[in-house]
Design a protein around this motif. Structure first.
Motif, PDB file in Angstrom:
ATOM      1  N   ASP B 168     -16.157 -52.144  34.000  1.00 47.21           N
ATOM      2  CA  ASP B 168     -15.948 -53.148  35.031  1.00 47.21           C
ATOM      3  C   ASP B 168     -16.133 -52.553  36.425  1.00 47.21           C
ATOM      4  OD1 ASP B 168     -15.402 -55.555  36.161  1.00 47.21           O
ATOM      5  OD2 ASP B 168     -13.236 -55.424  35.949  1.00 47.21           O
ATOM      6  N   VAL B 170     -19.262 -51.855  39.343  1.00 38.46           N
ATOM      7  CA  VAL B 170     -20.624 -52.327  39.592  1.00 38.46           C
ATOM      8  C   VAL B 170     -21.693 -51.338  39.166  1.00 38.46           C
ATOM      9  CG1 VAL B 170     -22.160 -53.229  41.347  1.00 38.46           C
ATOM     10  CG2 VAL B 170     -19.727 -53.500  41.606  1.00 38.46           C
ATOM     11  N   ARG B 171     -21.622 -50.123  39.700  1.00 38.53           N
ATOM     12  CA  ARG B 171     -22.768 -49.238  39.522  1.00 38.53           C
ATOM     13  C   ARG B 171     -22.860 -48.709  38.106  1.00 38.53           C
ATOM     14  NH1 ARG B 171     -24.824 -45.981  44.367  1.00 38.53           N
ATOM     15  NH2 ARG B 171     -26.528 -45.928  42.875  1.00 38.53           N
ATOM     16  N   ALA B 173     -21.985 -50.378  35.485  1.00 38.08           N
ATOM     17  CA  ALA B 173     -22.489 -51.487  34.678  1.00 38.08           C
ATOM     18  C   ALA B 173     -24.000 -51.640  34.842  1.00 38.08           C
ATOM     19  CB  ALA B 173     -21.769 -52.780  35.067  1.00 38.08           C
ATOM     20  N   PHE B 174     -24.502 -51.564  36.075  1.00 34.71           N
ATOM     21  CA  PHE B 174     -25.939 -51.747  36.301  1.00 34.71           C
ATOM     22  C   PHE B 174     -26.759 -50.547  35.843  1.00 34.71           C
ATOM     23  CE2 PHE B 174     -27.156 -55.651  38.379  1.00 34.71           C
ATOM     24  CZ  PHE B 174     -25.930 -56.194  38.716  1.00 34.71           C
ATOM     25  N   ALA B 197     -29.649 -57.388  36.100  1.00 32.61           N
ATOM     26  CA  ALA B 197     -28.576 -58.394  36.050  1.00 32.61           C
ATOM     27  C   ALA B 197     -28.838 -59.386  34.924  1.00 32.61           C
ATOM     28  CB  ALA B 197     -28.475 -59.121  37.388  1.00 32.61           C
ATOM     29  N   TYR B 210     -14.546 -56.701  30.134  1.00 28.98           N
ATOM     30  CA  TYR B 210     -14.978 -55.692  31.100  1.00 28.98           C
ATOM     31  C   TYR B 210     -13.730 -54.933  31.523  1.00 28.98           C
ATOM     32  CZ  TYR B 210     -19.338 -58.268  31.338  1.00 28.98           C
ATOM     33  OH  TYR B 210     -20.519 -58.868  31.016  1.00 28.98           O
ATOM     34  N   TYR B 340     -26.207 -55.225  45.116  1.00 27.37           N
ATOM     35  CA  TYR B 340     -25.565 -55.008  43.815  1.00 27.37           C
ATOM     36  C   TYR B 340     -24.368 -55.934  43.642  1.00 27.37           C
ATOM     37  CZ  TYR B 340     -28.229 -51.065  42.025  1.00 27.37           C
ATOM     38  OH  TYR B 340     -29.216 -50.290  41.493  1.00 27.37           O
ATOM     39  N   ASN B 341     -23.548 -56.066  44.680  1.00 25.13           N
ATOM     40  CA  ASN B 341     -22.363 -56.918  44.581  1.00 25.13           C
ATOM     41  C   ASN B 341     -22.733 -58.373  44.346  1.00 25.13           C
ATOM     42  OD1 ASN B 341     -20.041 -55.273  44.725  1.00 25.13           O
ATOM     43  ND2 ASN B 341     -20.538 -54.830  46.862  1.00 25.13           N
ATOM     44  N   TRP B 344     -23.768 -58.666  40.802  1.00 17.70           N
ATOM     45  CA  TRP B 344     -22.603 -58.444  39.922  1.00 17.70           C
ATOM     46  C   TRP B 344     -21.753 -59.715  39.860  1.00 17.70           C
ATOM     47  CZ3 TRP B 344     -21.176 -56.217  35.887  1.00 17.70           C
ATOM     48  CH2 TRP B 344     -19.880 -55.793  35.610  1.00 17.70           C
ATOM     49  N   ASP B 345     -21.581 -60.394  41.023  1.00 15.30           N
ATOM     50  CA  ASP B 345     -20.865 -61.677  41.046  1.00 15.30           C
ATOM     51  C   ASP B 345     -21.548 -62.686  40.127  1.00 15.30           C
ATOM     52  OD1 ASP B 345     -18.722 -61.171  42.589  1.00 15.30           O
ATOM     53  OD2 ASP B 345     -19.468 -62.137  44.415  1.00 15.30           O
ATOM     54  N   LYS B 348     -20.713 -61.792  36.597  1.00 12.56           N
ATOM     55  CA  LYS B 348     -19.318 -62.054  36.275  1.00 12.56           C
ATOM     56  C   LYS B 348     -19.022 -63.540  36.108  1.00 12.56           C
ATOM     57  CE  LYS B 348     -16.672 -58.517  35.869  1.00 12.56           C
ATOM     58  NZ  LYS B 348     -15.624 -58.511  36.828  1.00 12.56           N
TER      59      LYS B 348
END
Lengths: 274, 350
Positions: B168, B170-171, B173-174, B197, B210, B340-341, B344-345, B348
């Motif tokens: 859980d 960001v980086r 996960a990506f 994504a 996550y 990235y954020n 990521w949103d 999610k």
């Protein structure tokens, strides 16, 4: 002299209100309406308009409405039963419902996680009894369950208070004047408990709408509520402006819900405070 | 502007509690901000006993949670332990002060190899001292997984729906879909981030949850079959549940280093240096390694490991070939972070 005393006595409260309610609120308004350079902008509020955030807002509204509804349906009969029992027993039963609130709510939510997990307490018991397993952890159902469990006392107590305050003579009068049990309830008892219900609904709906802890723990971070979106802006993205802008939007929804509540609070009687 | 306003308001409120502020100044202390479960509590107690310096110890769960707290200046720390890319971000924002290595003789215990690697985020090796390092990989339960686990692809296998735990943050996960697609894990190309994504969104229905720190307990408790985990946690979980196995996928992964840094606004620099020197001591580093099981860059400590199996463990100390395709995260700039954020949103809320 007398007047001075009043000011002195209200001093701590005024300080508290200013330092921890009014100033922070003004800061949120300030951040919400400015960009990083401090110039006025509405873009932070417009940030709420992205499909993913609207979805989170919609899901939050839906789940908190469901949780509030179920809390009301469960708490009202319970409060009736509690009021009906003898005085000695009442204190005991009410205490039973309040005791869980003595524990940290985070701990109680973590306990639900342990209960609901795949190899959690409930599923181990169900498996032992050869019953189908319960698979609701990390879904919106688990979040709704967590909200109901966590906030039920906040619905129960104001309703119970309202019921207890009703003068027995009023009920007796209704019977004397020929009302049957149902009429007495619907025409006398129910209207007198409306203020209690209004407090209860507000006290369940508002924290449910803004929660991010319950959805994090019981939703496995898979279900994003609006509380999580805002929390992420502050703790991870570090964008106070967008986070504040979205908080303002959420505040509008809370104000709307309170206005609606006030509207139905026709009796205008005193609010029942815990 | 933001900081100024917050500080001005804080200043308006704070003088009301002068007593507590004065009290804090009397005692020798060092304020440490570290990852959760990242130091043996006995080590802290021993340091306090040896030096009489009180350690005020706080924990964070991800670099992203740590950064805004330090950047806002809301709390003053003397020592922080961020990861590589976060250190370069803090350096870019002029938040760190150079370390005086003359005061830290035990720095000689740190293996040259890791000091060399640190140049990726601290080009002159002036601001950081490596504390732990490791890889990100797949931890799986051999009784629940019957396919060979050597690729990230298995996390997209529908057979294991609801049995997969993802990171859980960001980086991390990506990084996984980016490695699968053969991209650079530091890419800021929007098309590549969008493609990654999309893979994460495809995967989401299969993901049980996550999580960050919880992955450890959930894997030990056999709540899930596969989990993305840091190598250091893997050794700990194997001690608790022998069915667990750790793999560095063949596509490569992220190699990370967590290092100690001293922020610019540190108040107790001398105490921070004493604590750093203490942590670099071979026996202390060994005790921390035993407790947290994350790979130590301290060669004196590694030599002291009695259990040969652990000393030569490829989880704790992977070979060069195992890390052939792996990369270190670097700071990708504010725009990169924002990109990235944003995606990521999307993942999610998908």
């Amino acid at each position: 002299m007398k007047k001075q005393k009043h000011v002195l006595l209200s001093g701590p409260y005024l300080f508290w209100t200013a330092a921890f309610i009014i100033i922070p609120l003004l800061m949120i308004v300030y951040y919400g309406l400015t960009d990083t350079s401090g110039a006025f902008t509405l873009s932070n509020i417009a940030q709420m308009g992205t499909p993913e955030r609207l979805k989170a807002l919609w899901l939050s509204l839906l789940l908190s409405l469901i949780a509030t509804g179920i809390c009301l349906v469960m708490a009202y009969p319970l409060a009736l039963i509690l009021t009906g029992t003898k005085v000695n027993a009442t204190g005991f039963i009410v205490t039973i419902f309040i005791i869980p609130m003595w524990m940290n709510s985070l701990l109680r939510i973590l306990a639900w996680q342990t209960l609901l997990e795949r190899n959690g307490v409930i599923n181990v018991a169900l498996r032992f009894l050869h019953l189908p397993e319960l698979r609701i952890i990390n879904t919106p159902y688990a979040i709704a369950l967590g909200m109901i469990y966590d906030f039920l006392p906040f619905m129960l107590l104001p309703i119970y208070n309202a019921l207890e305050k009703i003068d027995q003579n009023v009920i007796n009068a209704a019977y004397d004047l020929g009302a049957n049990r149902f009429q007495t309830f619907w025409k006398v008892i129910f209207p007198l408990t409306v203020p209690g219900m209004i407090s209860g609904i507000t006290m369940v709906f508002v924290p449910a709408l803004t929660t991010f802890v319950i959805s994090d723990f019981l939703g496995g971070s898979k279900v994003l509520l609006i509380g999580n979106v805002i929390e992420r802006q502050f703790t991870q993205v570090g964008d106070w402006n967008v986070g504040s802008g979205m908080s303002l939007v959420l505040m509008v929804f809370i104000l709307i819900s309170m206005a609606v509540m006030q509207h139905y609070d026709k009796s205008g009687g005193e609010q029942v405070v815990l | 502007m933001k900081k100024m306003l917050a500080l001005a308001l804080l200043a308006a409120v704070l003088p009301v509690f002068p007593a507590s502020v004065a009290q804090a100044k009397d005692k020798e202390e060092v304020v440490v901000y570290n990852w959760g479960e990242y130091m043996d509590p006995d080590v802290i107690a021993d340091f306090e006993k040896e030096t009489g310096i009180k350690v005020v110890y706080e924990e964070f769960e991800t670099n992203e949670i740590m950064y805004p707290k330090v950047a806002a200046g809301a709390a003053q720390y003397d020592l922080i332990c961020p990861s590589d890319y976060m250190i370069s971000k803090m350096l870019a924002n002029d938040m760190l002060q150079p370390i005086n290595f003359d005061h830290i003789p035990n720095y000689a215990n740190i293996d040259e190899k890791y000091i060399e690697q640190s140049k990726g985020f601290d080009p002159e090796n002036k601001y950081s001292i490596p504390y732990c390092w490791g890889t990100v990989g797949i931890l799986y339960n051999t009784t629940m997984v019957d396919d060979p686990v050597d690729s990230w692809e298995i996390l997209w296998n529908e057979k294991y729906a609801d049995d997969i735990l993802m990171q859980d943050s960001v980086r991390d996960a990506f990084m996984i879909p980016e490695k699968m697609l053969g991209y650079d894990i530091n890419t800021v190309n929007e098309d590549e981030i969008a493609a990654a994504a999309q893979l994460l969104m495809d995967q989401k229905p299969l993901v049980q949850a996550y999580v960050i720190d919880q992955v450890r307990d959930k894997m030990i408790g056999e709540e899930a079959a596969l989990g993305v985990i840091y190598s250091g946690e893997a050794i700990y979980t194997q001690r608790e549940n022998e069915n667990l196995e750790y793999v560095i996928p063949k596509e490569g992964t992220n190699v990370w280093i967590d290092s100690w840094v001293i922020p610019k606004n540190a108040k107790n620099v001398e105490n921070a240096e004493k604590f750093l020197d203490f942590l670099c001591r071979g026996d202390i580093a060994l005790r921390n390694f035993d407790y947290i099981t994350y790979s130590t860059p301290n060669k004196a400590a590694r030599e002291l490991i009695e259990d040969e199996e652990i000393r030569e463990s490829t989880i704790a100390f992977p070979t060069e070939e195992m890390l052939a395709n792996s990369q270190v995260f670097v700071y990708i700039g504010e725009e990169g972070d924002a990109l990235y954020n944003e995606y990521w949103d999307k993942v999610k809320s998908y």
